[in-house]
Design a protein around this motif. Sequence first.
Motif, PDB file in Angstrom:
ATOM      1  N   UNK A 184       0.865  -1.181   0.000  1.00  0.00           N
ATOM      2  CA  UNK A 184       0.000   0.000   0.000  1.00  0.00           C
ATOM      3  C   UNK A 184       0.892   1.217   0.000  1.00  0.00           C
ATOM      4  N   UNK A 185       0.388   2.279  -0.610  1.00  0.00           N
ATOM      5  CA  UNK A 185       1.185   3.499  -0.618  1.00  0.00           C
ATOM      6  C   UNK A 185       1.287   4.074   0.787  1.00  0.00           C
ATOM      7  N   UNK A 186       2.496   4.251   1.255  1.00  0.00           N
ATOM      8  CA  UNK A 186       2.706   4.980   2.510  1.00  0.00           C
ATOM      9  C   UNK A 186       3.909   5.880   2.336  1.00  0.00           C
ATOM     10  N   UNK A 199      10.870   3.007  14.064  1.00  0.00           N
ATOM     11  CA  UNK A 199       9.670   3.413  13.329  1.00  0.00           C
ATOM     12  C   UNK A 199       8.963   4.565  14.032  1.00  0.00           C
ATOM     13  N   UNK A 200       8.351   5.458  13.251  1.00  0.00           N
ATOM     14  CA  UNK A 200       7.614   6.563  13.856  1.00  0.00           C
ATOM     15  C   UNK A 200       6.155   6.544  13.405  1.00  0.00           C
ATOM     16  N   UNK A 201       5.919   6.693  12.102  1.00  0.00           N
ATOM     17  CA  UNK A 201       4.526   6.733  11.626  1.00  0.00           C
ATOM     18  C   UNK A 201       4.445   6.316  10.168  1.00  0.00           C
ATOM     19  N   UNK A 202       3.221   5.990   9.742  1.00  0.00           N
ATOM     20  CA  UNK A 202       3.026   5.558   8.360  1.00  0.00           C
ATOM     21  C   UNK A 202       1.851   6.276   7.700  1.00  0.00           C
ATOM     22  N   UNK A 204      -0.387   8.049   4.761  1.00  0.00           N
ATOM     23  CA  UNK A 204      -0.620   7.555   3.400  1.00  0.00           C
ATOM     24  C   UNK A 204      -0.185   8.522   2.321  1.00  0.00           C
ATOM     25  N   UNK A 205      -0.174   9.790   2.647  1.00  0.00           N
ATOM     26  CA  UNK A 205       0.192  10.755   1.619  1.00  0.00           C
ATOM     27  C   UNK A 205       1.326  11.643   2.107  1.00  0.00           C
ATOM     28  N   UNK A 207       1.607  14.842   1.935  1.00  0.00           N
ATOM     29  CA  UNK A 207       1.141  16.037   2.636  1.00  0.00           C
ATOM     30  C   UNK A 207       0.897  15.714   4.109  1.00  0.00           C
ATOM     31  N   UNK A 208       0.212  14.606   4.325  1.00  0.00           N
ATOM     32  CA  UNK A 208      -0.092  14.227   5.701  1.00  0.00           C
ATOM     33  C   UNK A 208       1.181  13.880   6.467  1.00  0.00           C
TER      34      UNK A 208
ATOM     35  N   UNK B 350       1.627  -5.534   6.606  1.00  0.00           N
ATOM     36  CA  UNK B 350       1.654  -4.351   7.461  1.00  0.00           C
ATOM     37  C   UNK B 350       1.871  -4.674   8.925  1.00  0.00           C
ATOM     38  N   UNK B 421      -1.989   0.598  10.340  1.00  0.00           N
ATOM     39  CA  UNK B 421      -0.913   1.519   9.947  1.00  0.00           C
ATOM     40  C   UNK B 421      -0.485   2.376  11.132  1.00  0.00           C
ATOM     41  N   UNK B 424       2.518   0.872  16.108  1.00  0.00           N
ATOM     42  CA  UNK B 424       3.978   0.974  16.136  1.00  0.00           C
ATOM     43  C   UNK B 424       4.472   0.082  17.268  1.00  0.00           C
ATOM     44  N   UNK B 426       7.068  -0.265  18.721  1.00  0.00           N
ATOM     45  CA  UNK B 426       7.967   0.301  19.726  1.00  0.00           C
ATOM     46  C   UNK B 426       7.223   1.135  20.767  1.00  0.00           C
ATOM     47  N   UNK B 500      -7.168  10.927  -0.163  1.00  0.00           N
ATOM     48  CA  UNK B 500      -6.522   9.744  -0.723  1.00  0.00           C
ATOM     49  C   UNK B 500      -7.564   8.646  -0.812  1.00  0.00           C
ATOM     50  N   UNK B 529      -6.252  11.707  -5.007  1.00  0.00           N
ATOM     51  CA  UNK B 529      -5.275  10.673  -5.393  1.00  0.00           C
ATOM     52  C   UNK B 529      -5.976   9.327  -5.375  1.00  0.00           C
ATOM     53  N   UNK B 531      -5.547   5.250  -5.563  1.00  0.00           N
ATOM     54  CA  UNK B 531      -4.600   4.147  -5.522  1.00  0.00           C
ATOM     55  C   UNK B 531      -5.368   2.855  -5.766  1.00  0.00           C
ATOM     56  N   UNK B 533      -5.528  -1.293  -5.601  1.00  0.00           N
ATOM     57  CA  UNK B 533      -4.911  -2.448  -4.966  1.00  0.00           C
ATOM     58  C   UNK B 533      -5.811  -3.667  -5.140  1.00  0.00           C
TER      59      UNK B 533
END
Lengths: 278, 547
Positions: A184-186, A199-202, A204-205, A207-208, B350, B421, B424, B426, B500, B529, B531, B533
């Motif tokens: 997936x786009x991240x 790791x910090x964050x994922x 999607x765009x 800008x975000x 993920x 998503x 985390x 950690x 998105x 945008x 996408x 999948x």
Amino acid sequence: MTIEIVTDSTADLPPELVKEWGIHVVPCTVAFDDQVYRDGVDISTDEFYQRLQTSPKIPTTAQPPVGEFLQLYETLCQAGAEVVSIHLSAKLSATLDSAQQAKVALSADSPIDIVDSWSTSMGLGLVVLEAARLAQAGATRQEIVQQMERCRERTQVFCLLDTLEYVRKGGRLGRAEAFLASALQIKPIITVERGETHPVARPRTRERSINELVGRVEALAPLQGVSVLHNTTPEDAEALAQRIAVSTGAKVLSSRFGSTLGTHVGPRALGVALTRAG
Amino acid sequence: MSETPAIDGEELKRAFSAATRCLERYRDSINALNVFPVPDGDTGTNMLLTMRSAEEEAQHKGDSSVGGLMEAMAHGALLGARGNSGVILSQFLRGMADGILGKERLTGEEVARSFTQASQAAYTAMSKPVEGTILTVMRELSLAAQASLAQGSDDPQSVWEAATQGARAALAMTPFQLPVLKEAGVVDAGGQGITLIMEAVACCLAGESADERQFEICSPADVEPVATPMVHEEYLAAAEAKEYGYCIQFLVRGDGLELLAIRERLGAMGNSLVAVGDSSLVRVHVHAGDPGPVLSYAVSVGTISQVRIDNIDEQREEFVAHHRRQREASKVAVVAVAQGEGFTRIFRELGCSVVVAGGQSMNPSTQELLDAARHSAGADVVLLPNNPNIILAASQAASLHGSSLHVIPSRTIPQGIAALLAFNEEQSLESNLAAMMETLDTVKTIEVTQAVRSSKLNDLEVAKGQHIALADGEMAAAGDSPCAALEAAVSQSGAASGAHVTLYWGADVTEGDARMAAERVTACAPGVEVELQYGGQPLYHYIVSVE
């Protein structure tokens, strides 16, 4: 007694600052196929990114050869100076080993202190600039080393990736590896802190992701030092710098990701290196 | 006199081509099965590259006889063999080629004989053959072929099919022969590779298209499949303790090369020696502490090429560290409910430990959710139901399981993905739960399906057979085609510029249709945008997230 500050090319220090503070930079090596270059000397940052995007295989980066350190240390010590040599995290590179070996080759009791910055890129750069400031202000070698050890605990480098392609090819991102696997786009954010990648964050765009990055930086204010980083998108870096300057009131430096981190983050990456106020 | 059924060279060539394409499709899945800390661990990639090399040689030679085809493939495979599994595969092809030398067409008996020789060639190549690997699968498939002959079927297609069944059965048993596979909950990667090749060829010989078929990556018999292979701590510790040095691979070309002599000399210099080939070309793979003597010897007997030297210690360290991190990471595990091959893959990639099959009409029971939580091996488990009907079972599971099972009440798959998503490993459990809860409201979901009866709801008239779009579970739009319903719903959703949109297409939709739908959505919502999948879900043509 003059104290000379030494670092390596992964510090990504802007050339004007290197000159202004008289910092000595030992170049790491970058290899594209079988051609080996000294980072920042035989290959410029622009050339590097051009080749990164067109070369079929990703380049490999390596620590400076011991000889480079030895030559520099010898010259500086013979001129009667003391040296504080600060480098990128031992968990990310063997550069500290190289420096250590050079010191031992010279003499185990040469006036050289070798310090692990626990960071890379401008995280290392900010720590080095602090050392240079202290040296100029007349601090002793011991004082500088102590301050570095405190400084590195408050320093980190956030990196925003626009593509996962280079991370996939290059691997070696430790704890962040699984975090960055995605069809997936991240546009993920990772950070280098305490010597390792986290790791910090994922988002999607892009800008975000930029908004997330700004939010995280703001949450860490007040800041003793901060620098934005980019490689192929200077306008985004400019905008990012403005936002941080406005909300934190700090003086924001600007630099480019060099080849070591650049190989992993890939083009269109952004970053913020910062040291929290102590 | 009826002619004995036989396969000709063209047919076999096409079948092997299809097998190569299958390996490409499943390359990543096979790579994911690897649990061994050796540099040439990407079994899927290695076998694919070996087959491609074999194919290339076959294309150039253009011999229409099966004997000629296999000879070319064996030679090409030897030239391009990558990794242990690639070399063993090349030996298998070599054995097959030797078994049908000079033959124009392939009868059932010849298929069986070629498999026997192939299996023997594979075993001979290894200095220390290990059971529970690709070798066992090769042996078993050749035995199954022989058995099929003995039972009276002599057409090549039946014999190949029988051999394929034998391969699958042996593959499922590999975890019982090699403990590390059982611990990791996977079958042997090389064994899976050869089984896939067998299946693809069998498919073609039966006249079907292997490209359209979904082949199953084998789950070990009676072993619970775990999403993330967890290698046992003792194995990791043992792996760390061994000295490996360098993995040295190269080709030697010469005149009158003596394979046995080469094996003897190199065998004395290192471990894990594989030296295969003939008097003019030998492929070598060996582990040694110093590459120098190995290469010096090689240049004394011929010319070397394709030299590759890998530092096994580095790769091993990384392997061990990677698996250690995975073990640590299991402190908090995420379990999701999802249907569709694509969604399952996405959730796993993920970071989900386990994905439970479920959905609008096939809801998992409370027991199944509890089992999944246990399998995930997390000290704390976060459950994503991804469906309003499953939330109840999920809360029941939580009350039965105790305080370590936490439910994030996601009502749709896109909400589940957004929550995942935000996870985390950690961060603390509390921080993760808070972050995941926060994301639920940030995602709008549109689901497109076919109306099973006519209805009128909120001024919306729907005829049976029309397509309807639900927005966050409420009927939003109807249309004569899935695409029309989708477009209407997206326009209504008020997706602003900068939003998105992810379009997941289901099992009832072709990729081509999905691409068109994506284009139509882009056209009706400018600045957004889009996408695309693959979700693979049943019932819903499209599941769309708007963020």
